[in-house]
Design a protein around this motif. Sequence first.
Motif, short mmCIF file in Angstrom:
data_model
loop_
_atom_site.label_atom_id
_atom_site.label_comp_id
_atom_site.label_asym_id
_atom_site.label_seq_id
_atom_site.Cartn_x
_atom_site.Cartn_y
_atom_site.Cartn_z
N THR A 165 -29.40 45.77 -1.25
CA THR A 165 -30.00 45.24 -0.18
C THR A 165 -31.43 46.12 0.77
OG1 THR A 165 -29.09 46.00 1.27
CG2 THR A 165 -27.51 43.77 0.34
N SER A 166 -31.42 47.49 -0.23
CA SER A 166 -33.06 47.70 0.65
C SER A 166 -33.82 47.11 1.49
CB SER A 166 -32.52 49.16 -0.76
OG SER A 166 -32.31 49.90 -0.59
N ASP A 167 -34.61 46.15 0.69
CA ASP A 167 -35.64 45.85 0.76
C ASP A 167 -35.37 44.63 1.73
OD1 ASP A 167 -36.82 47.43 -1.32
OD2 ASP A 167 -37.06 45.77 -3.03
N PHE A 168 -34.07 44.26 2.44
CA PHE A 168 -33.70 43.02 2.33
C PHE A 168 -33.24 43.50 4.51
CE2 PHE A 168 -34.87 41.57 -1.40
CZ PHE A 168 -35.41 40.79 -0.87
N ILE A 169 -33.20 44.79 4.79
CA ILE A 169 -32.19 45.59 5.70
C ILE A 169 -33.02 44.86 6.78
CG2 ILE A 169 -33.33 47.93 5.57
CD1 ILE A 169 -29.89 46.71 6.30
N ASP A 170 -34.35 44.53 7.15
CA ASP A 170 -34.91 44.80 7.82
C ASP A 170 -34.89 43.21 8.19
OD1 ASP A 170 -36.34 46.45 8.25
OD2 ASP A 170 -38.19 46.13 7.42
N LYS A 171 -34.75 42.14 7.17
CA LYS A 171 -33.88 40.62 7.83
C LYS A 171 -32.80 40.53 8.22
CE LYS A 171 -37.67 38.09 4.81
NZ LYS A 171 -37.66 36.47 4.14
N LYS A 172 -31.67 41.41 7.19
CA LYS A 172 -30.42 41.90 8.00
C LYS A 172 -31.01 41.64 9.39
CE LYS A 172 -25.30 43.20 6.80
NZ LYS A 172 -24.73 43.78 6.14
N VAL A 173 -31.12 43.20 9.68
CA VAL A 173 -31.42 43.10 11.25
C VAL A 173 -31.78 42.19 12.36
CG1 VAL A 173 -31.98 44.48 12.35
CG2 VAL A 173 -31.35 46.10 10.92
N ASN A 174 -33.11 41.57 11.64
CA ASN A 174 -33.23 40.48 12.06
C ASN A 174 -31.96 39.08 12.43
OD1 ASN A 174 -35.80 41.99 12.68
ND2 ASN A 174 -37.19 40.28 10.74
N VAL A 215 -28.58 53.93 -3.83
CA VAL A 215 -29.75 53.27 -3.10
C VAL A 215 -30.07 53.25 -2.13
CG1 VAL A 215 -29.84 51.15 -5.27
CG2 VAL A 215 -28.30 51.01 -2.95
N LYS A 216 -30.54 52.77 -1.11
CA LYS A 216 -30.64 53.03 0.25
C LYS A 216 -29.98 52.40 1.53
CE LYS A 216 -35.08 54.53 1.60
NZ LYS A 216 -36.59 54.74 2.00
N TYR A 217 -29.92 51.54 0.77
CA TYR A 217 -28.32 50.27 1.75
C TYR A 217 -28.32 49.23 0.74
CZ TYR A 217 -30.51 51.41 5.70
OH TYR A 217 -30.86 51.99 7.10
N ALA A 218 -26.38 48.42 0.64
CA ALA A 218 -26.11 47.89 0.33
C ALA A 218 -24.85 47.37 0.64
CB ALA A 218 -25.35 48.80 -1.33
N GLU A 219 -24.48 46.00 0.34
CA GLU A 219 -23.67 45.00 1.24
C GLU A 219 -22.57 45.98 -0.08
OE1 GLU A 219 -25.72 42.76 4.14
OE2 GLU A 219 -25.65 41.60 2.35
N GLY A 220 -21.01 44.93 0.32
CA GLY A 220 -19.87 45.83 -0.56
C GLY A 220 -19.21 44.11 -0.46
N PHE A 221 -18.70 43.81 -1.57
CA PHE A 221 -17.69 42.68 -1.73
C PHE A 221 -16.46 42.27 -2.59
CE2 PHE A 221 -22.81 41.43 -1.07
CZ PHE A 221 -22.31 40.66 -0.72
N LEU A 222 -15.50 41.81 -2.38
CA LEU A 222 -14.56 42.00 -3.44
C LEU A 222 -14.02 40.56 -4.27
CD1 LEU A 222 -14.00 43.54 -0.35
CD2 LEU A 222 -11.82 44.21 -1.54
N SER A 223 -13.44 41.01 -5.11
CA SER A 223 -13.38 39.28 -6.03
C SER A 223 -11.68 39.81 -6.31
CB SER A 223 -13.84 40.26 -7.06
OG SER A 223 -13.62 39.30 -8.47
N SER A 224 -11.44 38.27 -6.20
CA SER A 224 -10.56 37.84 -6.79
C SER A 224 -9.74 38.44 -8.33
CB SER A 224 -9.86 36.44 -6.34
OG SER A 224 -10.22 36.17 -4.21
N LYS A 225 -10.49 37.83 -9.14
CA LYS A 225 -10.07 38.35 -10.50
C LYS A 225 -11.48 39.08 -10.67
CE LYS A 225 -13.19 34.50 -11.90
NZ LYS A 225 -12.70 32.80 -12.05
N PRO A 226 -10.93 40.13 -11.85
CA PRO A 226 -12.14 41.35 -12.34
C PRO A 226 -13.34 40.16 -12.77
CG PRO A 226 -10.05 40.86 -13.55
CD PRO A 226 -10.29 39.35 -13.04
N LEU A 227 -14.59 40.64 -12.79
CA LEU A 227 -15.78 40.53 -12.95
C LEU A 227 -15.74 40.68 -14.23
CD1 LEU A 227 -17.94 42.50 -10.46
CD2 LEU A 227 -17.44 40.08 -10.31
N LEU A 228 -16.51 40.12 -15.08
CA LEU A 228 -17.46 39.85 -16.70
C LEU A 228 -18.33 41.23 -16.90
CD1 LEU A 228 -16.52 39.22 -19.55
CD2 LEU A 228 -17.54 36.87 -19.58
N LEU A 229 -18.29 41.60 -17.71
CA LEU A 229 -19.55 42.17 -17.44
C LEU A 229 -19.91 42.13 -19.48
CD1 LEU A 229 -19.38 46.15 -15.89
CD2 LEU A 229 -19.85 44.07 -15.16
N ASN A 230 -20.94 41.17 -19.63
CA ASN A 230 -21.48 41.01 -21.16
C ASN A 230 -22.42 42.36 -21.37
OD1 ASN A 230 -19.97 38.96 -21.77
ND2 ASN A 230 -21.56 37.36 -20.51
#
Length: 238
Positions: A165-174, A215-230
């Motif tokens: 979210t590096s390019d959107f940290i200002d929007k988050k703060v706003n 990266v400069k900024y990131a938001e963290g999330f949790l998933s209830s099931k495994p994420l599928l990577l193709n």
Amino acid sequence: MNHHTVDILAFGAHADDVEIGMAGSLAKWSAEGKKIVICDLTEAELSSNGNVETRKKEAKTAADIMGAVDRVNLCLADRGLFLTDDHIRKIANVIRKYKPKVIFAPYHNDRHPDHGNCFRLVQEAFFSAGIRKFEVEGDYPPHKASYLYQYMINGFASPHFVVDTSDFIDKKVNALQSYESQFYIPDGGVQTPLTEGYIETVTARDKLFGKEVGVKYAEGFLSSKPLLLNHNLFGEGL
């Protein structure tokens, strides 16, 4: 054929929950053309500062900053988010109405009971909304969202994935600063954990998650099931 009305439906117990956990990601996805709807379960009428009317105006301002196409409030009782049949049906109705592909709710183990209860209610509704014979007030057809993810409000858990979210940290703060009644002490207001540098704490967490992945900024999330990577084995993101 696309059966989804919106791409993302983000639930919070109170207006400002979604902003704290994922305003940067929502602003990013909105900029990419994703349709986003926010649903607050309560009017946060028990908040130490501000009032319901002020909070609704602040929530609208924040939603516009993040690029949400709609923001709704179920007006359930603040501190009354218990696992009841009525609550589950009301939330399932919202899911059926907006037909999201992805649903977000607060991290289940947050220190504020309303946040954990919000997740449990959404988890139940996420499942029930897809059951044909499960009746809700609206006459929307059943809908099964593809994913249910958790975002963090007060806690600091090990995320299953992060979003740059590096390019959107200002929007988050706003978006967070829109809640003047919560993050600053209003006239006649009182000190709360939110008025004690809370926004800085949130951006510091995002900075730490960003550092984990370079990266400069990131938001963290949790998933209830495994994420599928193709094809994104080399970190191009989901």
